[in-house]
Scaffold this motif. Structure first.
Motif, mmCIF file in Angstrom:
data_model
loop_
_atom_site.group_PDB
_atom_site.id
_atom_site.type_symbol
_atom_site.label_atom_id
_atom_site.label_comp_id
_atom_site.label_asym_id
_atom_site.label_seq_id
_atom_site.Cartn_x
_atom_site.Cartn_y
_atom_site.Cartn_z
ATOM 1 N N ALA A 116 0.827 -1.200 0.000
ATOM 2 C CA ALA A 116 0.000 0.000 0.000
ATOM 3 C C ALA A 116 0.862 1.251 0.000
ATOM 4 N N ILE A 117 1.919 1.255 0.825
ATOM 5 C CA ILE A 117 2.818 2.413 0.868
ATOM 6 C C ILE A 117 3.503 2.599 -0.483
ATOM 7 N N ALA A 118 3.884 1.473 -1.098
ATOM 8 C CA ALA A 118 4.568 1.562 -2.396
ATOM 9 C C ALA A 118 3.646 2.167 -3.457
ATOM 10 N N ARG A 119 2.356 1.703 -3.475
ATOM 11 C CA ARG A 119 1.429 2.225 -4.484
ATOM 12 C C ARG A 119 1.164 3.708 -4.265
ATOM 13 N N GLN A 120 0.914 4.078 -3.005
ATOM 14 C CA GLN A 120 0.624 5.477 -2.726
ATOM 15 C C GLN A 120 1.836 6.364 -2.963
ATOM 16 N N THR A 121 3.017 5.869 -2.601
ATOM 17 C CA THR A 121 4.237 6.665 -2.843
ATOM 18 C C THR A 121 4.474 6.846 -4.337
ATOM 19 N N ALA A 122 4.249 5.769 -5.085
ATOM 20 C CA ALA A 122 4.480 5.837 -6.534
ATOM 21 C C ALA A 122 3.489 6.785 -7.210
ATOM 22 N N SER A 123 2.223 6.801 -6.684
ATOM 23 C CA SER A 123 1.220 7.661 -7.326
ATOM 24 C C SER A 123 1.502 9.137 -7.115
ATOM 25 N N HIS A 124 2.257 9.507 -6.099
ATOM 26 C CA HIS A 124 2.562 10.903 -5.809
ATOM 27 C C HIS A 124 3.976 11.283 -6.175
ATOM 28 N N ALA A 125 4.804 10.336 -6.597
ATOM 29 C CA ALA A 125 6.198 10.657 -6.942
ATOM 30 C C ALA A 125 6.275 11.149 -8.394
ATOM 31 N N THR A 126 7.174 12.098 -8.622
ATOM 32 C CA THR A 126 7.357 12.647 -9.976
ATOM 33 C C THR A 126 8.381 11.880 -10.769
ATOM 34 N N ASP A 127 9.291 11.195 -10.063
ATOM 35 C CA ASP A 127 10.298 10.390 -10.757
ATOM 36 C C ASP A 127 10.717 9.246 -9.846
ATOM 37 N N VAL A 128 11.576 8.387 -10.367
ATOM 38 C CA VAL A 128 12.037 7.199 -9.633
ATOM 39 C C VAL A 128 12.856 7.589 -8.418
ATOM 40 N N LYS A 129 13.654 8.649 -8.531
ATOM 41 C CA LYS A 129 14.508 9.063 -7.419
ATOM 42 C C LYS A 129 13.662 9.490 -6.230
ATOM 43 N N GLU A 130 12.600 10.272 -6.507
ATOM 44 C CA GLU A 130 11.732 10.704 -5.423
ATOM 45 C C GLU A 130 11.012 9.502 -4.807
ATOM 46 N N PHE A 131 10.546 8.586 -5.653
ATOM 47 C CA PHE A 131 9.881 7.381 -5.149
ATOM 48 C C PHE A 131 10.811 6.570 -4.252
ATOM 49 N N SER A 132 12.044 6.394 -4.742
ATOM 50 C CA SER A 132 13.013 5.590 -3.981
ATOM 51 C C SER A 132 13.296 6.211 -2.626
ATOM 52 N N SER A 133 13.461 7.533 -2.615
ATOM 53 C CA SER A 133 13.782 8.204 -1.352
ATOM 54 C C SER A 133 12.626 8.113 -0.369
#
Length: 539
Positions: free
Chosen positions: A366-383
């Protein structure tokens, strides 16, 4: 019941053993009593035999007088007495004598007979008011100490008179009570003793006294020294271990005829006291026998004691064995119970681990999906995703250290804030009492604190100085109605405004507090900073 079995076994065996020891003790005492009673009867038999021997001498003297119709001269009487060898054969016999019976007022005729037989004048004495006179006219052995007894009227003395009156009534022997031999005669030495009287009848007499075919001429008597008589009777081999007391009539100090020199043993008290009644010439004596130190019991008194001690030791040993068996049984039962409990706990742990892993995976996804939906790029998602996983891991680590029991709220805050700000927290940032959190509350608050700290780092004054952040908490209510009240304050002069768009972090915070923990959260944006009030129930 098994718990008390050793005690019950000890008490039962101890009671049986003590009962057996008691029976053994009483059997020992009874055996001692029977043995001493037999010894006392032996002593009594010796006394009776000795007295019968002496009284037979009086009967022989009576036969002599009867054969001569009372006509015995002093010389004949002396020869008869000398032939008896009294000193060697009749120890305790002081002598044998003859009393002439006469009416009061006929003393002159008696005194003439005494002068004719003795060759020396002897007056009848003392004066009397009694109707009868019984003066001594013959006595052997006639040594100088006995000369004063000739003429002594025994009827004047009450104890002697009582026995003489009984002898008047029949032809039997009659013993007197306790008297002092020689008393009243002027003798230099007196002896405790007694007299035995028997009447002497003749075919003719000047005065007829209550006789069928013959008249009473007088009385033969034997005088006995009590101490010599009884000592000789009791000194015959083998010596008996008895202390003997002989009383004339009832037991009284004034009636004591004889007492052994060997003292009784005090340890027996009166437990082995033997009392016998003895009739001597129509008079009753009381004889008391007590054991002396020479008396040995038929069995040792140590046997009951040893039996009792052995029984107690046996009872203790049985109780210990029963106790060890009980402990062994308890140990086996405990091991079996522990094994079953361990297996059950293992199954529960496996089920709980599966449940926890499933929940953790679900939360991570759930955290991964929500983080990915609000991230602008892979770096932001990863962080962002990495930071949130670390917050979850920190909470999990705390629970692991506490063995999945309880985690301290203050420690949880220090760990989460330390991860975000990457430095030691200064004093005074955190304040509040110790509050222990369960697993669900720990994980939910761990993520909540992580998101709040991340937002404070990005948007608030705490990004420049950790001191701008203050967190305090308290517990309201008691028992099952307790509520955790936590205040999160960000200050420092930087104006904060409510965001126009709700991000995932805010949504995550709200979901954790309101849905996961069934609590409330309130944000207050003002010119001086941000205030967040969180209230959640504590289970």
């Amino acid at each position: 019941m098994k718990k008390f079995f050793p005690i019950v076994a000890f008490i039962a065996v101890a009671l049986i053993s003590l009962t057996m020891a008691g029976f053994a003790y009483f059997a020992t005492q009874e055996a001692a009593r029977i043995k001493f009673a037999a010894t006392a009867d032996d002593a009594l038999s010796r006394i009776e035999s000795r007295i019968d021997l002496h009284l037979s001498l009086l009967r022989s003297t009576q036969a002599l007088f009867d054969a001569r119709n009372g006509d015995i001269s002093r010389g004949e009487f002396k020869a008869f007495f000398s032939a008896l060898d009294v000193d060697n054969n009749f120890a305790g016999l002081r002598g044998i004598g003859f009393l002439r019976l006469a009416k009061t007022g006929d003393e002159a005729a008696v005194e003439r007979d005494i002068l004719r037989d003795q060759g020396v004048a002897h007056a009848v004495y003392p004066a009397t008011t009694q109707p009868w006179r019984t003066p001594v006219v013959l006595f052997e052995p006639m040594d100088p100490s006995n000369q004063a007894s000739i003429g002594f009227d025994m009827f004047t003395e009450p104890v002697r008179r009582a026995a003489i009156e009984k002898a008047m009534a029949d032809d039997q022997q009659h013993a007197s009570g306790l008297i002092q031999l020689g008393q009243g005669t002027g003798a230099a030495q007196t002896f405790t003793g007694f007299l035995v009287f028997v009447r002497l009848n003749v075919e003719t007499a000047p005065d007829v006294i209550n006789a069928t075919r013959a008249s009473t001429a007088g009385f033969l008597y034997a005088a006995f020294r009590a101490r010599d008589l009884f000592q000789v009777a009791l000194s015959r081999a083998p010596l008996l271990p008895v202390n003997t007391e002989i009383y004339d009539g009832e037991v009284d100090a004034g009636n004591l005829l004889f007492q052994s020199e060997t003292p009784p043993v005090s340890i027996f008290g009166d437990r082995l006291l033997v009392t016998r009644r003895l009739v001597v010439a129509g008079r009753q004596w009381t004889v008391l026998f007590r054991p002396t130190s020479a008396f040995s019991q038929p069995s040792s008194r140590a046997i009951p004691v040893m039996l009792g001690l052995f029984g107690l030791l046996l009872a203790g040993a049985i109780a210990l064995v029963a106790r060890f068996q009980e402990r062994a049984y308890d140990a086996v039962s405990l091991l079996h119970e522990t094994t079953e409990k361990s297996l059950l706990e293992k199954d529960l742990m496996l089920q709980e681990m599966k449940h926890r892993i499933k929940n953790s995976i679900t939360r991570v996804l759930a955290i991964a999906r929500q983080t990915a939906s609000h991230a602008t790029d892979v770096k932001e998602f990863s962080s962002s995703f990495s930071a949130r996983l670390q917050a979850m891991a920190a909470s999990q680590d705390m629970l692991t250290r506490s063995r999945w029991q309880k985690a301290d709220l203050g420690d949880l805050l220090r760990i989460e804030l330390g991860q975000v700000f990457g430095k030691e927290l200064p004093e005074g940032i955190l304040s509040g009492p110790e509050v222990l959190l369960d697993e669900t509350t720990t994980q939910a608050l761990g993520l909540t604190f992580h998101e709040l700290a991340t937002n404070a780092l990005k948007y608030g004054e705490a990004g420049n100085s950790v001191g701008a952040l203050k967190v305090d908490w308290s517990v309201e209510g008691r028992g099952h109605d307790r509520t955790l009240a936590l205040n999160w304050r960000e200050t420092g002069g930087k104006t904060l405004a409510a965001p126009a768009k709700t991000g995932f972090g805010t949504k995550l915070i709200d979901l954790n507090v309101t849905r996961e923990l069934r609590g409330t959260i309130k944000r207050d944006f003002h010119a001086d900073g941000l205030k967040v009030k969180i209230r959640i129930p504590l289970v």
